[in-house]
Scaffold this motif. Structure first.
Motif, short mmCIF file in Angstrom:
data_model
loop_
_atom_site.label_atom_id
_atom_site.label_comp_id
_atom_site.label_asym_id
_atom_site.label_seq_id
_atom_site.Cartn_x
_atom_site.Cartn_y
_atom_site.Cartn_z
N THR A 57 0.84 -1.20 0.00
CA THR A 57 0.00 0.00 0.00
C THR A 57 0.88 1.25 0.00
O THR A 57 2.09 1.18 0.18
CB THR A 57 -0.92 0.04 1.24
OG1 THR A 57 -0.11 0.19 2.40
CG2 THR A 57 -1.77 -1.21 1.34
N ASN A 58 0.24 2.40 -0.20
CA ASN A 58 0.95 3.68 -0.16
C ASN A 58 1.59 3.92 1.20
O ASN A 58 2.61 4.58 1.30
CB ASN A 58 0.01 4.84 -0.49
CG ASN A 58 -0.44 4.79 -1.92
OD1 ASN A 58 0.27 4.30 -2.79
ND2 ASN A 58 -1.62 5.31 -2.19
N GLY A 59 1.00 3.38 2.24
CA GLY A 59 1.53 3.54 3.59
C GLY A 59 2.63 2.55 3.95
O GLY A 59 3.19 2.60 5.03
N GLY A 60 2.92 1.62 3.05
CA GLY A 60 3.99 0.66 3.29
C GLY A 60 3.52 -0.67 3.84
O GLY A 60 4.33 -1.55 4.15
N PHE A 73 -10.16 -3.78 -0.78
CA PHE A 73 -9.63 -5.13 -0.62
C PHE A 73 -9.50 -5.40 0.87
O PHE A 73 -9.27 -4.49 1.67
CB PHE A 73 -8.22 -5.25 -1.21
CG PHE A 73 -8.12 -5.03 -2.68
CD1 PHE A 73 -8.60 -5.97 -3.57
CD2 PHE A 73 -7.54 -3.89 -3.19
CE1 PHE A 73 -8.51 -5.78 -4.93
CE2 PHE A 73 -7.43 -3.68 -4.54
CZ PHE A 73 -7.92 -4.63 -5.43
N PHE A 74 -9.63 -6.65 1.25
CA PHE A 74 -9.27 -7.08 2.59
C PHE A 74 -7.95 -7.81 2.44
O PHE A 74 -7.84 -8.76 1.65
CB PHE A 74 -10.33 -8.00 3.19
CG PHE A 74 -11.54 -7.29 3.70
CD1 PHE A 74 -11.58 -6.81 5.00
CD2 PHE A 74 -12.63 -7.06 2.88
CE1 PHE A 74 -12.69 -6.15 5.47
CE2 PHE A 74 -13.74 -6.40 3.34
CZ PHE A 74 -13.77 -5.93 4.65
N ARG A 87 -8.96 0.59 -2.91
CA ARG A 87 -8.22 0.25 -4.12
C ARG A 87 -7.18 1.32 -4.44
O ARG A 87 -6.10 1.02 -4.93
CB ARG A 87 -9.16 0.10 -5.31
CG ARG A 87 -9.95 -1.19 -5.27
CD ARG A 87 -10.82 -1.33 -6.52
NE ARG A 87 -11.51 -2.59 -6.52
CZ ARG A 87 -11.09 -3.66 -7.18
NH1 ARG A 87 -10.01 -3.61 -7.89
NH2 ARG A 87 -11.78 -4.79 -7.11
N ALA A 88 -7.50 2.58 -4.15
CA ALA A 88 -6.58 3.68 -4.43
C ALA A 88 -5.35 3.65 -3.55
O ALA A 88 -4.34 4.28 -3.86
CB ALA A 88 -7.30 5.01 -4.27
N ALA A 89 -5.39 2.90 -2.45
CA ALA A 89 -4.25 2.83 -1.53
C ALA A 89 -3.19 1.84 -2.00
O ALA A 89 -2.10 1.81 -1.45
CB ALA A 89 -4.73 2.44 -0.14
N VAL A 90 -3.48 1.05 -3.01
CA VAL A 90 -2.52 0.06 -3.49
C VAL A 90 -1.46 0.77 -4.33
O VAL A 90 -1.76 1.48 -5.28
CB VAL A 90 -3.22 -1.03 -4.33
CG1 VAL A 90 -2.20 -1.98 -4.94
CG2 VAL A 90 -4.21 -1.80 -3.49
N ALA A 91 -0.19 0.58 -3.95
CA ALA A 91 0.92 1.20 -4.67
C ALA A 91 1.53 0.24 -5.68
O ALA A 91 2.18 0.67 -6.63
CB ALA A 91 1.99 1.67 -3.70
#
Length: 99
Positions: A57-60, A73-74, A87-91
């Motif tokens: 994720t964007n947060g690592g 997503f879970f 979904r937008a948090a997926v890097a």
């Protein structure tokens, strides 16, 4: 005499803005276009994610997808912790751990 000085001003204006146009063109091809391409590829990857894929994720946060929903997503990030992410948090995909 004043008319002579003003006669060449249109040519001077063009030569004054030409470097700005060139800089913007170079900036577009070196920065904006590759960024758009990268964003489109990431959108394609996110739309193809399925259960069992490892994501970052964007947060690592790194985890394995256990459930797919329309807008989220879970993921299982540790042995028993399950987190819902947008979904937008997926890097990207975690390729290092999947080998």
């Amino acid at each position: 005499m004043l008319q002579d000085a003003g006669g060449g001003s249109s040519w001077g204006t063009i030569t004054m803005f030409l470097p700005l146009v060139l800089i913007f063109g170079i900036f577009y091809f070196l920065v904006i276009m590759p960024q758009r391409k990268k964003q489109q590829e990431l959108t394609q990857v996110i739309s193809n994610l399925k259960i069992g894929d490892r994501v970052v994720t964007n947060g690592g946060l790194i985890g394995k997808i256990v459930e797919v929903r329309d807008k989220s997503f879970f993921i299982r990030s540790a042995d028993k912790s399950i987190v819902e992410i947008a979904r937008a948090a997926v890097a990207g995909i975690d390729v290092e751990s999947s080998n």
